[in-house]
Design an enzyme around this catalytic site. Structure first.
Site, PDB file in Angstrom:
ATOM      1  N   MET A  17      -4.422  -5.608   7.247  1.00  0.00           N
ATOM      2  CA  MET A  17      -3.018  -5.493   7.638  1.00  0.00           C
ATOM      3  C   MET A  17      -2.815  -4.436   8.729  1.00  0.00           C
ATOM      4  O   MET A  17      -2.243  -4.716   9.770  1.00  0.00           O
ATOM      5  CB  MET A  17      -2.152  -5.143   6.421  1.00  0.00           C
ATOM      6  CG  MET A  17      -2.113  -6.230   5.377  1.00  0.00           C
ATOM      7  SD  MET A  17      -1.584  -7.818   6.026  1.00  0.00           S
ATOM      8  CE  MET A  17       0.126  -7.516   6.375  1.00  0.00           C
TER       9      MET A  17
ATOM     10  N   ASP B 228      -8.328   5.234  10.778  1.00  0.00           N
ATOM     11  CA  ASP B 228      -9.022   4.760   9.582  1.00  0.00           C
ATOM     12  C   ASP B 228     -10.149   5.739   9.296  1.00  0.00           C
ATOM     13  O   ASP B 228     -10.610   6.444  10.206  1.00  0.00           O
ATOM     14  CB  ASP B 228      -9.583   3.348   9.787  1.00  0.00           C
ATOM     15  CG  ASP B 228      -9.887   2.663   8.461  1.00  0.00           C
ATOM     16  OD1 ASP B 228      -9.085   1.818   8.030  1.00  0.00           O
ATOM     17  OD2 ASP B 228     -10.926   2.994   7.832  1.00  0.00           O
TER      18      ASP B 228
ATOM     19  N   GLU C 288      -4.227  -0.268  -1.761  1.00  0.00           N
ATOM     20  CA  GLU C 288      -3.073  -0.336  -2.673  1.00  0.00           C
ATOM     21  C   GLU C 288      -3.332   0.558  -3.883  1.00  0.00           C
ATOM     22  O   GLU C 288      -3.675   0.091  -4.981  1.00  0.00           O
ATOM     23  CB  GLU C 288      -2.874  -1.813  -3.079  1.00  0.00           C
ATOM     24  CG  GLU C 288      -1.580  -2.127  -3.764  1.00  0.00           C
ATOM     25  CD  GLU C 288      -0.353  -2.038  -2.863  1.00  0.00           C
ATOM     26  OE1 GLU C 288      -0.395  -1.334  -1.858  1.00  0.00           O
ATOM     27  OE2 GLU C 288       0.658  -2.678  -3.214  1.00  0.00           O
TER      28      GLU C 288
ATOM     29  N   LYS D  43      -2.370   6.876  -1.670  1.00  0.00           N
ATOM     30  CA  LYS D  43      -1.216   6.879  -0.755  1.00  0.00           C
ATOM     31  C   LYS D  43      -0.496   8.222  -0.843  1.00  0.00           C
ATOM     32  O   LYS D  43      -0.133   8.811   0.181  1.00  0.00           O
ATOM     33  CB  LYS D  43      -0.271   5.718  -1.091  1.00  0.00           C
ATOM     34  CG  LYS D  43      -0.830   4.328  -0.675  1.00  0.00           C
ATOM     35  CD  LYS D  43       0.194   3.234  -0.888  1.00  0.00           C
ATOM     36  CE  LYS D  43      -0.352   1.818  -0.830  1.00  0.00           C
ATOM     37  NZ  LYS D  43      -0.553   1.215   0.466  1.00  0.00           N
TER      38      LYS D  43
ATOM     39  N   SER E   6       2.495  -3.712  -1.007  1.00  0.00           N
ATOM     40  CA  SER E   6       3.084  -4.977  -1.430  1.00  0.00           C
ATOM     41  C   SER E   6       3.529  -4.936  -2.881  1.00  0.00           C
ATOM     42  O   SER E   6       4.140  -5.878  -3.360  1.00  0.00           O
ATOM     43  CB  SER E   6       2.136  -6.147  -1.193  1.00  0.00           C
ATOM     44  OG  SER E   6       0.824  -5.780  -1.431  1.00  0.00           O
TER      45      SER E   6
ATOM     46  N   HIS F 253       7.289  -4.193   4.983  1.00  0.00           N
ATOM     47  CA  HIS F 253       6.264  -5.039   4.366  1.00  0.00           C
ATOM     48  C   HIS F 253       5.998  -6.275   5.219  1.00  0.00           C
ATOM     49  O   HIS F 253       6.787  -7.212   5.243  1.00  0.00           O
ATOM     50  CB  HIS F 253       6.716  -5.431   2.950  1.00  0.00           C
ATOM     51  CG  HIS F 253       5.711  -6.236   2.204  1.00  0.00           C
ATOM     52  ND1 HIS F 253       6.036  -7.353   1.471  1.00  0.00           N
ATOM     53  CD2 HIS F 253       4.372  -6.087   2.079  1.00  0.00           C
ATOM     54  CE1 HIS F 253       4.938  -7.852   0.926  1.00  0.00           C
ATOM     55  NE2 HIS F 253       3.923  -7.103   1.280  1.00  0.00           N
TER      56      HIS F 253
ATOM     57  N   ASN G 112       0.676 -11.537   5.982  1.00  0.00           N
ATOM     58  CA  ASN G 112      -0.598 -11.862   6.611  1.00  0.00           C
ATOM     59  C   ASN G 112      -0.623 -13.346   6.998  1.00  0.00           C
ATOM     60  O   ASN G 112      -0.286 -14.172   6.148  1.00  0.00           O
ATOM     61  CB  ASN G 112      -1.698 -11.545   5.581  1.00  0.00           C
ATOM     62  CG  ASN G 112      -3.080 -11.661   6.147  1.00  0.00           C
ATOM     63  OD1 ASN G 112      -3.263 -11.742   7.351  1.00  0.00           O
ATOM     64  ND2 ASN G 112      -4.066 -11.700   5.271  1.00  0.00           N
TER      65      ASN G 112
ATOM     66  N   ASN H 128       6.836 -12.393  -2.397  1.00  0.00           N
ATOM     67  CA  ASN H 128       5.711 -12.558  -3.324  1.00  0.00           C
ATOM     68  C   ASN H 128       6.189 -12.926  -4.722  1.00  0.00           C
ATOM     69  O   ASN H 128       5.555 -13.694  -5.428  1.00  0.00           O
ATOM     70  CB  ASN H 128       4.892 -11.268  -3.407  1.00  0.00           C
ATOM     71  CG  ASN H 128       3.990 -11.120  -2.197  1.00  0.00           C
ATOM     72  OD1 ASN H 128       3.730 -12.089  -1.497  1.00  0.00           O
ATOM     73  ND2 ASN H 128       3.536  -9.909  -1.944  1.00  0.00           N
TER      74      ASN H 128
HETATM   75  P1  NAI Z   1      -7.815  -3.265   3.449  1.00  0.00           P
HETATM   76  O1  NAI Z   1      -8.651  -2.922   2.285  1.00  0.00           O
HETATM   77  O2  NAI Z   1      -8.193  -4.409   4.309  1.00  0.00           O
HETATM   78  O3  NAI Z   1      -7.667  -1.988   4.391  1.00  0.00           O
HETATM   79  C1  NAI Z   1      -7.421  -0.719   3.966  1.00  0.00           C
HETATM   80  C2  NAI Z   1      -8.003   0.237   5.012  1.00  0.00           C
HETATM   81  O4  NAI Z   1      -7.503   1.535   4.777  1.00  0.00           O
HETATM   82  C3  NAI Z   1      -9.530   0.330   4.980  1.00  0.00           C
HETATM   83  O5  NAI Z   1     -10.022   0.047   6.266  1.00  0.00           O
HETATM   84  C4  NAI Z   1      -9.798   1.779   4.597  1.00  0.00           C
HETATM   85  O6  NAI Z   1     -10.938   2.303   5.236  1.00  0.00           O
HETATM   86  C5  NAI Z   1      -8.537   2.463   5.048  1.00  0.00           C
HETATM   87  N1  NAI Z   1      -8.218   3.688   4.325  1.00  0.00           N
HETATM   88  C6  NAI Z   1      -8.161   3.856   2.999  1.00  0.00           C
HETATM   89  N2  NAI Z   1      -7.759   5.113   2.712  1.00  0.00           N
HETATM   90  C7  NAI Z   1      -7.553   5.737   3.902  1.00  0.00           C
HETATM   91  C8  NAI Z   1      -7.123   7.033   4.278  1.00  0.00           C
HETATM   92  N3  NAI Z   1      -6.809   7.933   3.379  1.00  0.00           N
HETATM   93  N4  NAI Z   1      -7.021   7.311   5.588  1.00  0.00           N
HETATM   94  C9  NAI Z   1      -7.322   6.386   6.531  1.00  0.00           C
HETATM   95  N5  NAI Z   1      -7.725   5.148   6.218  1.00  0.00           N
HETATM   96  C10 NAI Z   1      -7.841   4.822   4.926  1.00  0.00           C
HETATM   97  O7  NAI Z   1      -6.328  -3.435   2.883  1.00  0.00           O
HETATM   98  P2  NAI Z   1      -5.168  -4.387   3.398  1.00  0.00           P
HETATM   99  O8  NAI Z   1      -5.317  -5.725   2.813  1.00  0.00           O
HETATM  100  O9  NAI Z   1      -5.026  -4.234   4.862  1.00  0.00           O
HETATM  101  O10 NAI Z   1      -3.909  -3.717   2.683  1.00  0.00           O
HETATM  102  C11 NAI Z   1      -3.355  -2.512   3.107  1.00  0.00           C
HETATM  103  C12 NAI Z   1      -1.977  -2.355   2.506  1.00  0.00           C
HETATM  104  O11 NAI Z   1      -1.163  -3.451   2.910  1.00  0.00           O
HETATM  105  C13 NAI Z   1      -1.936  -2.355   0.992  1.00  0.00           C
HETATM  106  O12 NAI Z   1      -0.924  -1.479   0.580  1.00  0.00           O
HETATM  107  C14 NAI Z   1      -1.577  -3.796   0.652  1.00  0.00           C
HETATM  108  O13 NAI Z   1      -0.905  -3.895  -0.581  1.00  0.00           O
HETATM  109  C15 NAI Z   1      -0.642  -4.132   1.784  1.00  0.00           C
HETATM  110  N6  NAI Z   1      -0.511  -5.554   2.106  1.00  0.00           N
HETATM  111  C16 NAI Z   1      -1.618  -6.374   2.136  1.00  0.00           C
HETATM  112  C17 NAI Z   1      -1.455  -7.717   2.472  1.00  0.00           C
HETATM  113  C18 NAI Z   1      -2.638  -8.628   2.591  1.00  0.00           C
HETATM  114  O14 NAI Z   1      -2.449  -9.847   2.658  1.00  0.00           O
HETATM  115  N7  NAI Z   1      -3.842  -8.105   2.632  1.00  0.00           N
HETATM  116  C19 NAI Z   1      -0.129  -8.284   2.770  1.00  0.00           C
HETATM  117  C20 NAI Z   1       0.926  -7.315   2.788  1.00  0.00           C
HETATM  118  C21 NAI Z   1       0.731  -6.014   2.427  1.00  0.00           C
END
Ligand code: NAI
Length: 679
Positions: free
Chosen positions: A316, A335, A390, A395, A417, A438, A441, A488
């Site tokens: 995301m 990241d 998540e 967070k 989410s 929010h 994807n 959702n």
């Molecule tokens: P992901 O697992 O693909 O990416 C998370 C990224 O955050 C990773 O690259 C990780 O290295 C990085 N990270 C973790 N802790 C960190 C920190 N303290 N500082 C810097 N980077 C850090 O997760 P995704 O799927 O992108 O989800 C991210 C957020 O978006 C979550 O809150 C999720 O609930 C929300 N979301 C996800 C959707 C989806 O379809 N995947 C849709 C809508 C919202």
């Protein structure tokens, strides 16, 4: 030189006796064709016929556009077919008059020239378009459940040949000035500074017009039309079934019958559009158009972001960062892992190549997207969006660290989410500043964005988040911070019912077909595979803590065995590498088990949850609910949204079905308390 001012036009006749007619619709930011404007144009044509200038140049006085189409507000006032026919005849007649003028007519097009606007310029002898990024020409009527009615269907196939003309009218897509020149819709595509000179020289020395090549004009021949029509019907059927979207089929039928005969085509357009516009599909699509406008108008705060900082470069965060840079912002993306940031840039480059094509433009946008492992961008950012794992603790730790670094007044947003906002904001020194933005994807495709607020969220912060969402050209939907928010929460029961059906032995193909037959653009099984089964499982598990949903074992076992859907090459369907992400879906076979109540099981769970969200006030009203579900889940737009659909049905019969489902399938079909109060 003489100049006359009218309510919606200015007419200037220059020393060379060329009349320059500028369209400038009163009290409007863009020109749209309505009765009053068309009537005024008609009377100006009377004057021009008597004055006989050397030529007439039609242009727009609005800065960003020529004519954006017919005035859709007028569509909602039509009460009878006769009234519709009269309105269409009026439009056709004024364009016929332009076509019949005995002096050279030239349209000077800049910006959007759509629908009725393009039909009007087709009545001119020549068309010159500004060769700029903002110029777009198209006939998007099918998107509103109708087809061109002001002579576009009669003229365009004759001008450029049927295949290209039908493709434009059936898809509703808009094209650039250069593409229009290539197709032969416009005669010249020139830079802005040369527009007027080009028009003047065309009037003074009308260039010779090449006839349409034989192989193109032959496509309109009576012997060819039936064959071509058959191919077109098949192509359309793959995307839009006739019982849901009748307009493209009506257009093909009309052209197949009368394509060679302009008079018959014009009359056919009148009859066909008058009938379509009063139909349910068009009325519902018009409703969706206005709902979309309503979402756009929610942005009232003058907040403008220049710098955006995204934390978390995963699925995301990476895509949100890429999108913001594409929309003109300076973006830093943070990241923990360098490798992830490299992937963000790679994915962004791919997106920009697809959208912008020219390497120079791609590079310009890439220059605005900066990997920022150490978060140096936080202190300068107007907006910080957190999109990390998540996980509440992760967070919160992050917020504690970044809050003191942020500029005062900068927006702090989370893409969570499922975690309630007040839980997350608890750790902040100013909990009222956290807002949910929010995204869905894939970010570049999903227009809707939920603007999530808790009871204590500062209204100014919500207003700024809404303005920012518009700034990046997404649709903001305000929702409360309740589990699953709106999209959702409504989507999940439907997806989970599909998984339950699959574990009962119903094939994925049969399940998906039932939803497609209802009007969903994609079946629930294919959708779950696309979203990712791990994501579905995570959302379902969160929702199961607060709602009446059980997480099916089958979903868990697929995720545990690494079958995560499209991204892992297998979920419910298989996605072989050689098919480049396309699933291996066979058509449902004759012997497949097809439970008679399958469609009700899927759709009623969705409708029931929509009712519950409305009752609980997750969104402010039924319009917000309908538009949110249409843009967030793809819910059959031609039905006008779930609540509109329920209200258009026999609600007592729907409720009866719910009760029946409750008896035969259990608690998850408990009718929401609001069912008794609708209808
Ligand atoms: P992901 O697992 O693909 O990416 C998370 C990224 O955050 C990773 O690259 C990780 O290295 C990085 N990270 C973790 N802790 C960190 C920190 N303290 N500082 C810097 N980077 C850090 O997760 P995704 O799927 O992108 O989800 C991210 C957020 O978006 C979550 O809150 C999720 O609930 C929300 N979301 C996800 C959707 C989806 O379809 N995947 C849709 C809508 C919202």
């Amino acid at each position: 030189m003489t100049q006359k001012n009218y309510k919606h036009f200015q007419l200037e006749t220059d020393a060379d006796n060329i009349a320059w007619l500028s369209i400038d619709k009163a009290n409007a930011s863009a020109n749209t064709l309505n009765r009053e404007l068309v009537d005024e144009l008609d009377s100006i044509l009377d004057e021009l016929e008597t004055e006989r200038p050397r030529g007439l140049v039609i242009l727009s006085a609005k800065s960003g556009s020529f004519i954006v189409g017919a005035d859709i507000n007028e569509f909602t006032t039509i009460k009878s077919t006769e009234q519709a026919r009269e309105l269409i005849r009026r439009g056709q007649s004024v364009i016929n008059r332009i076509e019949g003028l005995r002096f050279t007519t030239v349209a000077l097009i800049h910006g959007h020239c759509l629908g009725g606007g393009l039909e009007l310029v087709l009545g001119c002898d020549y068309r010159i378009a500004e060769d700029g990024v903002k110029t777009r020409l198209g006939l998007p009527e099918v998107r509103l459940g109708i087809h061109p009615g002001f002579g576009g269907a009669a003229r365009l196939p004759q001008l450029i040949g049927a295949p290209a003309a039908m493709d434009l009218m059936l898809s509703g897509r808009a094209i650039s000035a250069r593409a229009a020149k290539r197709l032969g819709i416009v005669d010249f595509a020139v830079p802005d500074r040369q527009l007027k000179d080009a028009a003047r020289s065309v009037v003074q020395k009308p260039p010779h017009k090449k006839p349409l090549p034989f192989w193109k004009s032959a496509t309109n021949h009576g012997l060819v039309r039936p064959l071509l029509a058959k191919i077109l019907r098949k192509k359309v059927a793959a995307k839009a079934p006739k019982n849901h979207y009748p307009a493209p089929y009506a257009l093909i039928d009309l052209w197949a019958r009368h394509g060679g005969n302009k008079q018959a085509m014009l009359q056919g357009e009148e009859l066909s559009v008058a009938k379509l516009v009063l139909g349910d599909t068009a009325q519902n699509l018009i409703r969706v158009f206005f709902l979309q406008e309503k979402l756009k108008s929610l942005s009232k705060n003058p907040f403008q972001a220049t710098r955006v900082h995204i934390i978390g470069g995963g699925v995301m965060g990476g895509d949100i960062a890429a999108w913001c840079a594409l929309r003109g912002m300076q973006v830093t993306v943070q990241d923990r892992q360098e490798a992830t940031l490299a992937k963000v840039i790679q994915r962004a480059a791919k997106l920009y190549k697809k959208k912008l094509k020219k390497p120079r433009l791609v590079q310009e946008v890439l220059d605005r997207l900066t990997p920022d492992k150490n978060g140096l961008g936080i202190a300068q950012a107007d907006v910080v969006i957190e999109a990390i794992f998540e996980n509440v603790e992760a967070k919160q730790n992050l917020y504690r660290e970044i809050e003191p670094q942020m500029k005062p007044g900068a927006l702090l947003a989370t893409n969570t989410s499922s975690i309630p906002l007040d839980v997350l904001s608890d750790c902040l020194s100013d909990p009222a500043r956290l807002v949910g933005i929010h995204f869905f994807n894939p970010v570049a495709m999903m227009q809707l964005v939920e603007i999530v607020s808790a009871d204590n969220t500062d209204p100014e912060v919500i207003a700024k988040a809404t303005a920012f969402t518009r700034q990046i050209d997404r649709l903001p939907l305000p929702v409360t911070s309740t589990p699953g928010f709106l999209v959702n929460r409504v989507l999940m029961p439907y997806l989970l019912e599909a998984v339950v059906l699959e574990s009962e032995g119903v094939s994925p193909q049969v399940i998906d077909k039932a939803a497609l037959d209802f009007g969903m653009p994609m079946g629930p099984i294919a959708l779950a595979d696309t979203v990712g089964l791990d994501i579905c499982l995570a959302v379902a598990e969160t929702l199961s803590q607060s709602m009446n949903v059980d997480v099916p074992e089958r979903l868990r076992s697929l995720v545990e065995s690494g079958k995560l859907g499209k991204k892992s090459g297998q979920g419910f369907y298989r996605y072989p590498a050689k098919k480049k992400g396309k699933p291996e879906i066979e058509k449902p076979g004759k012997g497949d088990y097809f439970p008679p109540d399958i469609q009700d099981r899927l759709m009623l769970r969705m409708l029931n949850e929509a009712q519950a969200c409305l009752r609980e006030g997750v969104v402010s009203d039924r319009d917000m609910l309908d538009v949110g579900i249409i843009f967030g889940t793809g819910f059959a737009p031609f039905l006008g949204g779930p609540i509109h659909y329920i209200e258009s049905q026999n609600t007592e019969a729907l409720l009866e079905k719910m009760r029946h489902m409750h008896e035969s399938h259990g608690e998850r079909f408990t009718p929401d308390a609001s069912w008794t109060s609708v209808g």
